[in-house]
Design a protein around this motif. Structure first.
Motif, PDB file in Angstrom:
ATOM      1  N   LEU A 188       0.461  -1.055   0.279  1.00 26.89           N
ATOM      2  CA  LEU A 188      -0.192   0.049  -0.241  1.00 26.89           C
ATOM      3  C   LEU A 188       0.797   0.994  -0.129  1.00 26.89           C
ATOM      4  CD1 LEU A 188      -3.136   0.807   0.169  1.00 26.89           C
ATOM      5  CD2 LEU A 188      -2.168   1.213   2.501  1.00 26.89           C
ATOM      6  N   TYR A 189       0.996   2.326  -1.194  1.00 28.80           N
ATOM      7  CA  TYR A 189       1.606   3.522  -0.608  1.00 28.80           C
ATOM      8  C   TYR A 189       0.798   4.653  -0.864  1.00 28.80           C
ATOM      9  CZ  TYR A 189       4.374   6.699  -3.386  1.00 28.80           C
ATOM     10  OH  TYR A 189       5.620   7.656  -3.818  1.00 28.80           O
ATOM     11  N   GLU A 190       1.178   5.592  -0.406  1.00 26.77           N
ATOM     12  CA  GLU A 190       1.052   7.193  -0.192  1.00 26.77           C
ATOM     13  C   GLU A 190       1.993   8.012   0.211  1.00 26.77           C
ATOM     14  OE1 GLU A 190      -1.499   8.855   3.806  1.00 26.77           O
ATOM     15  OE2 GLU A 190      -1.060   6.722   3.620  1.00 26.77           O
ATOM     16  N   GLU A 191       1.790   8.767  -0.098  1.00 27.53           N
ATOM     17  CA  GLU A 191       2.491   9.371  -0.031  1.00 27.53           C
ATOM     18  C   GLU A 191       1.442  10.605   1.392  1.00 27.53           C
ATOM     19  OE1 GLU A 191       4.195  10.167  -3.909  1.00 27.53           O
ATOM     20  OE2 GLU A 191       3.552  11.854  -3.711  1.00 27.53           O
ATOM     21  N   GLU A 192       2.213  11.924   2.239  1.00 31.05           N
ATOM     22  CA  GLU A 192       2.052  12.951   3.355  1.00 31.05           C
ATOM     23  C   GLU A 192       2.495  14.042   3.294  1.00 31.05           C
ATOM     24  OE1 GLU A 192       1.524   8.242   4.322  1.00 31.05           O
ATOM     25  OE2 GLU A 192       3.396   9.604   4.730  1.00 31.05           O
ATOM     26  N   LEU A 193       2.232  14.976   3.864  1.00 33.27           N
ATOM     27  CA  LEU A 193       3.024  15.967   3.765  1.00 33.27           C
ATOM     28  C   LEU A 193       2.886  16.611   4.971  1.00 33.27           C
ATOM     29  CD1 LEU A 193       4.294  18.830   1.921  1.00 33.27           C
ATOM     30  CD2 LEU A 193       2.606  19.527   2.074  1.00 33.27           C
ATOM     31  N   ILE A 194       3.846  17.079   5.995  1.00 31.04           N
ATOM     32  CA  ILE A 194       3.953  17.084   7.174  1.00 31.04           C
ATOM     33  C   ILE A 194       4.537  18.841   7.153  1.00 31.04           C
ATOM     34  CG2 ILE A 194       5.139  16.976   9.113  1.00 31.04           C
ATOM     35  CD1 ILE A 194       5.414  14.455   8.366  1.00 31.04           C
ATOM     36  N   VAL A 195       3.445  19.760   7.903  1.00 33.63           N
ATOM     37  CA  VAL A 195       4.090  21.238   7.220  1.00 33.63           C
ATOM     38  C   VAL A 195       3.506  21.406   9.373  1.00 33.63           C
ATOM     39  CG1 VAL A 195       3.441  23.271   6.804  1.00 33.63           C
ATOM     40  CG2 VAL A 195       3.454  21.496   5.520  1.00 33.63           C
ATOM     41  N   VAL A 196       4.751  22.394   9.608  1.00 36.48           N
ATOM     42  CA  VAL A 196       4.899  22.913  11.054  1.00 36.48           C
ATOM     43  C   VAL A 196       4.749  24.670  11.174  1.00 36.48           C
ATOM     44  CG1 VAL A 196       5.909  23.876  13.020  1.00 36.48           C
ATOM     45  CG2 VAL A 196       6.708  21.727  12.028  1.00 36.48           C
ATOM     46  N   ASN A 197       3.061  24.671  11.122  1.00 34.49           N
ATOM     47  CA  ASN A 197       2.516  26.121  11.604  1.00 34.49           C
ATOM     48  C   ASN A 197       3.431  26.964  12.636  1.00 34.49           C
ATOM     49  OD1 ASN A 197       0.706  24.765  10.117  1.00 34.49           O
ATOM     50  ND2 ASN A 197      -0.318  23.548  12.150  1.00 34.49           N
ATOM     51  N   ALA A 198       3.402  28.206  12.889  1.00 32.60           N
ATOM     52  CA  ALA A 198       3.673  29.208  13.121  1.00 32.60           C
ATOM     53  C   ALA A 198       3.295  28.968  14.761  1.00 32.60           C
ATOM     54  CB  ALA A 198       3.338  30.992  13.131  1.00 32.60           C
ATOM     55  N   ASP A 199       2.412  28.934  16.110  1.00 38.62           N
ATOM     56  CA  ASP A 199       2.664  28.428  16.544  1.00 38.62           C
ATOM     57  C   ASP A 199       2.507  26.644  17.386  1.00 38.62           C
ATOM     58  OD1 ASP A 199       0.943  26.702  15.878  1.00 38.62           O
ATOM     59  OD2 ASP A 199      -1.370  27.416  16.993  1.00 38.62           O
ATOM     60  N   GLY A 200       3.646  26.227  16.518  1.00 39.32           N
ATOM     61  CA  GLY A 200       3.775  25.281  16.629  1.00 39.32           C
ATOM     62  C   GLY A 200       3.159  23.864  16.287  1.00 39.32           C
ATOM     63  N   SER A 201       1.717  23.963  16.122  1.00 42.03           N
ATOM     64  CA  SER A 201       1.478  22.972  15.381  1.00 42.03           C
ATOM     65  C   SER A 201       1.310  22.826  14.585  1.00 42.03           C
ATOM     66  CB  SER A 201      -0.610  23.328  15.820  1.00 42.03           C
ATOM     67  OG  SER A 201      -0.333  24.528  14.794  1.00 42.03           O
ATOM     68  N   VAL A 202       0.980  20.843  13.901  1.00 42.13           N
ATOM     69  CA  VAL A 202       1.656  20.466  13.073  1.00 42.13           C
ATOM     70  C   VAL A 202       0.243  20.303  12.072  1.00 42.13           C
ATOM     71  CG1 VAL A 202       2.722  18.242  12.086  1.00 42.13           C
ATOM     72  CG2 VAL A 202       3.417  19.415  13.841  1.00 42.13           C
ATOM     73  N   THR A 203       0.575  20.456  11.112  1.00 44.47           N
ATOM     74  CA  THR A 203      -1.111  19.944   9.381  1.00 44.47           C
ATOM     75  C   THR A 203       0.146  18.718   8.476  1.00 44.47           C
ATOM     76  OG1 THR A 203      -1.737  22.224   9.913  1.00 44.47           O
ATOM     77  CG2 THR A 203      -2.386  20.094   8.438  1.00 44.47           C
ATOM     78  N   ILE A 204      -0.816  17.577   8.399  1.00 43.06           N
ATOM     79  CA  ILE A 204      -0.439  16.269   8.228  1.00 43.06           C
ATOM     80  C   ILE A 204      -1.427  16.163   7.208  1.00 43.06           C
ATOM     81  CG2 ILE A 204       0.512  14.214   8.293  1.00 43.06           C
ATOM     82  CD1 ILE A 204       0.947  14.360  11.173  1.00 43.06           C
ATOM     83  N   THR A 205      -0.700  15.989   6.017  1.00 43.91           N
ATOM     84  CA  THR A 205      -2.509  15.886   4.901  1.00 43.91           C
ATOM     85  C   THR A 205      -2.098  15.716   4.365  1.00 43.91           C
ATOM     86  OG1 THR A 205      -2.310  18.368   4.682  1.00 43.91           O
ATOM     87  CG2 THR A 205      -3.341  16.921   2.747  1.00 43.91           C
ATOM     88  N   VAL A 206      -2.670  14.064   3.538  1.00 44.54           N
ATOM     89  CA  VAL A 206      -2.233  13.355   2.294  1.00 44.54           C
ATOM     90  C   VAL A 206      -2.380  13.710   1.181  1.00 44.54           C
ATOM     91  CG1 VAL A 206      -3.453  10.866   1.642  1.00 44.54           C
ATOM     92  CG2 VAL A 206      -3.425  11.628   4.469  1.00 44.54           C
ATOM     93  N   THR A 207      -1.028  13.885   0.733  1.00 46.58           N
ATOM     94  CA  THR A 207      -1.381  14.383  -0.515  1.00 46.58           C
ATOM     95  C   THR A 207      -1.628  13.524  -1.975  1.00 46.58           C
ATOM     96  OG1 THR A 207       0.950  14.208  -0.703  1.00 46.58           O
ATOM     97  CG2 THR A 207       0.467  16.332   0.059  1.00 46.58           C
ATOM     98  N   ARG A 208      -1.291  12.400  -1.169  1.00 48.12           N
ATOM     99  CA  ARG A 208      -1.672  10.241  -2.995  1.00 48.12           C
ATOM    100  C   ARG A 208      -2.436   9.665  -2.024  1.00 48.12           C
ATOM    101  NH1 ARG A 208       2.883   7.999  -7.186  1.00 48.12           N
ATOM    102  NH2 ARG A 208       0.951   6.452  -8.277  1.00 48.12           N
ATOM    103  N   MET A 209      -3.350   9.587  -2.034  1.00 50.42           N
ATOM    104  CA  MET A 209      -4.699   8.372  -1.557  1.00 50.42           C
ATOM    105  C   MET A 209      -4.171   7.134  -1.634  1.00 50.42           C
ATOM    106  SD  MET A 209      -6.488  10.606   0.206  1.00 50.42           S
ATOM    107  CE  MET A 209      -7.846   9.225   1.006  1.00 50.42           C
ATOM    108  N   PRO A 210      -3.538   6.342   0.000  1.00 51.54           N
ATOM    109  CA  PRO A 210      -3.587   4.964  -0.671  1.00 51.54           C
ATOM    110  C   PRO A 210      -3.583   4.522  -1.290  1.00 51.54           C
ATOM    111  CG  PRO A 210      -4.342   6.116   0.892  1.00 51.54           C
ATOM    112  CD  PRO A 210      -5.059   6.271   0.914  1.00 51.54           C
ATOM    113  N   GLU A 211      -3.012   3.899  -2.372  1.00 50.98           N
ATOM    114  CA  GLU A 211      -3.554   2.875  -3.292  1.00 50.98           C
ATOM    115  C   GLU A 211      -2.397   1.654  -3.192  1.00 50.98           C
ATOM    116  OE1 GLU A 211      -2.257   4.395  -7.231  1.00 50.98           O
ATOM    117  OE2 GLU A 211      -1.060   5.720  -6.206  1.00 50.98           O
TER     118      GLU A 211
END
Length: 220
Positions: A188-211
């Motif tokens: 199962l292959y997938e891609e995620e993007l981890i981004v650190v926000n100004a307050d230190g919170s973290v946004t994790i987005t699935v940029t390529r859905m599992p396949e």
């Protein structure tokens, strides 16, 4: 070790890993001391909410504090109800500091299901969570769920008995590590993007859905 298709040469680095003790009592095995997890650094945890062991293999690129480009490698086995935590600040040379706002890590990952004994089918049910400023995540730190099924369940390797992350600090160490699975066991292959926000919170987005993608070789 499995072949890597279309990936840059891996410059493996130490990944600091512990269980998220504030969430449950599971332990994590690695060749790093759990006390090295920072209080204020930026961290990412992977939770296994499924009924079988989950394996998550990852490779990602990020910029370290000294400005160098770093390729991050990890292979994790997580038991049902378990979790592992990766201290990104330690990894990228920031110590007990949250990562700078805008820090971005693009991750390619391969996933599979395991159990003792193997056989049958199951569903992947994991979640990613990132945070900074505290040792453990808060209720406001968002989860990113990843589910997929059915997947074949492979036999858990005999050397895996607890939540585990395999790490290497040099290409030479990586070359000496024994493979714990085959490419067909993590299809199962997938891609995620981890981004650190100004307050230190973290946004994790699935940029390529599992396949299901056996054409893309997994990373070890």
């Amino acid at each position: 070790m499995k072949n890597k298709a279309g990936l840059l040469a891996i410059l493996a680095v130490v990944i600091v890993v512990v269980a998220v003790s504030g969430c449950n009592d599971n332990n994590s095995n690695s060749n790093n001391n759990a006390s090295a997890i920072t209080e204020k650094g930026t961290k990412v945890a992977i939770f296994n909410n499924g009924t079988t062991w989950a394996q998550v293999e990852m490779v990602g690129n990020a910029t370290a504090k000294n400005g160098t480009n770093m390729t991050i490698w990890a292979e994790t086995f997580i038991k049902p109800g378990g979790n592992v935590t990766i201290d990104l600040s330690q990894l990228l040379g920031y110590g007990n500091e949250k990562l700078p706002a805008g820090t971005t890590i693009r991750v390619q990952s391969w996933k599979g299901l395991f159990n003792t004994p193997g056989g049958g089918e199951g569903s992947l049910n994991i979640a990613f969570q990132g945070w900074s400023n505290t040792r453990y995540p808060a209720a406001t730190d968002k989860m990113t769920n990843v589910t997929y099924g059915p997947l074949n369940i492979s036999a858990l390797p005999a050397n895996i008995t607890d939540n585990t992350v395999f790490v290497a600090t040099t290409p030479e160490e990586l070359a000496k590590m024994q493979s714990s699975d085959t490419a067909d066991q993590t299809p199962l292959y997938e891609e995620e993007l981890i981004v650190v926000n100004a307050d230190g919170s973290v946004t994790i987005t699935v940029t390529r859905m599992p396949e299901l993608c056996r054409a893309i070789a997994s990373i070890i």
